[in-house]
Design an enzyme around this catalytic site. Structure first.
Site, short mmCIF file in Angstrom:
data_model
loop_
_atom_site.label_atom_id
_atom_site.label_comp_id
_atom_site.label_asym_id
_atom_site.label_seq_id
_atom_site.Cartn_x
_atom_site.Cartn_y
_atom_site.Cartn_z
N TYR A 182 61.37 73.42 52.71
CA TYR A 182 62.81 73.28 52.61
C TYR A 182 63.42 74.51 51.95
O TYR A 182 62.70 75.39 51.44
CB TYR A 182 63.18 72.02 51.82
N LYS A 187 57.70 76.78 49.38
CA LYS A 187 58.75 75.81 49.02
C LYS A 187 58.52 74.54 49.84
O LYS A 187 59.24 74.23 50.80
CB LYS A 187 60.15 76.41 49.23
N GLU A 225 56.26 77.69 35.36
CA GLU A 225 57.69 77.62 35.69
C GLU A 225 58.20 76.23 35.35
O GLU A 225 57.43 75.38 34.89
CB GLU A 225 57.91 77.94 37.18
N LEU A 282 57.08 79.48 42.24
CA LEU A 282 57.95 79.73 43.39
C LEU A 282 58.71 81.04 43.13
O LEU A 282 59.24 81.22 42.03
CB LEU A 282 58.96 78.58 43.55
N1 PLP Z 1 60.65 76.87 40.81
C1 PLP Z 1 60.67 75.69 41.43
C2 PLP Z 1 59.45 74.83 41.40
C3 PLP Z 1 61.83 75.25 42.10
O1 PLP Z 1 61.85 74.07 42.72
C4 PLP Z 1 62.99 76.08 42.07
C5 PLP Z 1 64.22 75.67 42.74
O2 PLP Z 1 64.40 74.55 43.11
C6 PLP Z 1 62.92 77.31 41.40
C7 PLP Z 1 61.73 77.68 40.80
C8 PLP Z 1 64.11 78.23 41.39
O3 PLP Z 1 64.29 78.78 42.66
P1 PLP Z 1 65.72 79.28 43.17
O4 PLP Z 1 66.20 80.26 42.15
O5 PLP Z 1 65.43 79.92 44.47
O6 PLP Z 1 66.59 78.08 43.25
#
Ligand code: PLP
Length: 286
Positions: free
Chosen positions: A33, A153, A185, A209
């Protein structure tokens, strides 16, 4: 007014949006997603989100069902009905359901059949970052028990949502995950700490991620404004002894963390640098 939903070319009211229970996304979390924020009705970092979607699809060997023009045309078709100024667009692509069940086999782990890819999209209202009510927040720490490909993702968010629910029950916004003593994270965010005016964040790897907001903050907020950044992993203890902690994600931008596990962040620098970075971030999104 009911939000609209896009499924495989058609638009539905949210109440009527349905996919098959034989979809591999439903049975095996076989899908990926993306979530794109819109601030003041404008997409933020659209291209970067699109590239990450493409990369996630490649990583699970699922062919991108549309070319870029078709994606953008379909997004436009859905968003015609969206009257919010601040919202996110959620895109999900799953391997889908078998095109036929002639063999009477309804579910098998191996993806051996011909499948009808399922593309769904919807939009959901968010708060404006400009008149942000939550300027900082609390977090807890939890062991990172996820699989080893957190750089995809994937729609498989069982542990992320479980840990975040525990955080919520404890009055915190985020559960910061720790693997082998090191911070990876948040459940839906990337984590930064500040010690002696140097900003640290985990390097990109299969354990986190690659957040789109993380990269924007690194390049356009931190580096562009002369702050020092190091890509180094830090332990839970190092985080708890940091001067400041902040997290980043698409809907929150930059969010300073004041408490971890109900304790005030060590030196309680009043989130001075984080708040400055937050201000810069907000000035850049409009
Ligand atoms: N890490 C995880 C596990 C996430 O699900 C998300 C966003 O939903 C992020 C980091 C941050 O990613 P982004 O800055 O692209 O929203």
């Amino acid at each position: 007014m009911i939000n609209k939903v896009y499924i495989n070319g058609d638009i539905y009211d949210a109440n009527d949006a349905k996919v098959s229970i034989f979809d591999r996304g439903y049975l095996f979390s076989d899908g990926v997603y993306e979530l794109i924020p819109y601030f003041d009705s404008k997409p933020f970092l659209m291209e970067e989100h699109y590239l990450r979607l493409q990369r996630s699809l490649e990583m699970i060997e699922l062919e991108n069902p549309y070319n870029k023009d078709k994606w953008f045309a379909n997004i436009e078709k859905l968003l015609k009905s969206c009257h919010f100024e601040n919202y996110y667009l959620y895109i999900q692509v799953t391997r889908g359901m078998p095109r036929n069940f002639d063999d009477n086999i309804l579910r098998e782990h191996a993806a051996t059949k011909d499948y009808q890819t399922c593309i769904s999209m919807f939009y959901s209202k968010i708060n404006s970052l400009k008149n942000k009510k939550t300027l900082s927040t609390k977090a807890i720490t939890m062991e990172d028990k996820r699989w080893m490909q957190c750089d995809i993702k994937s729609v498989s968010l069982l542990y992320n949502s479980y840990a975040k629910t525990i955080a919520h029950k404890k009055g915190a916004y985020e559960a910061i995950l720790v693997r082998d003593g090191y911070v990876t994270e948040g459940c839906s965010s990337n984590v930064f700490v500040i010690k002696d005016n140097i900003i640290y964040t985990s390097p990109e790897s299969n354990l986190i991620l690659p957040g789109v907001t993380r990269l924007f903050v690194i390049n356009d907020v931190i580096k562009d404004n002369g702050y020092n950044i190091r890509f180094e992993s830090f332990s839970e203890d190092e985080m708890l002894n940091a001067d400041e902690i902040f997290i980043t994600n698409s809907t929150q931008g930059i969010l300073p963390i004041t408490h971890v596990n109900d304790k005030l962040v060590k030196n309680n620098n009043n989130s001075k640098i984080s708040q400055k970075l937050q201000e810069i971030f907000i000035s850049k999104i409009s």
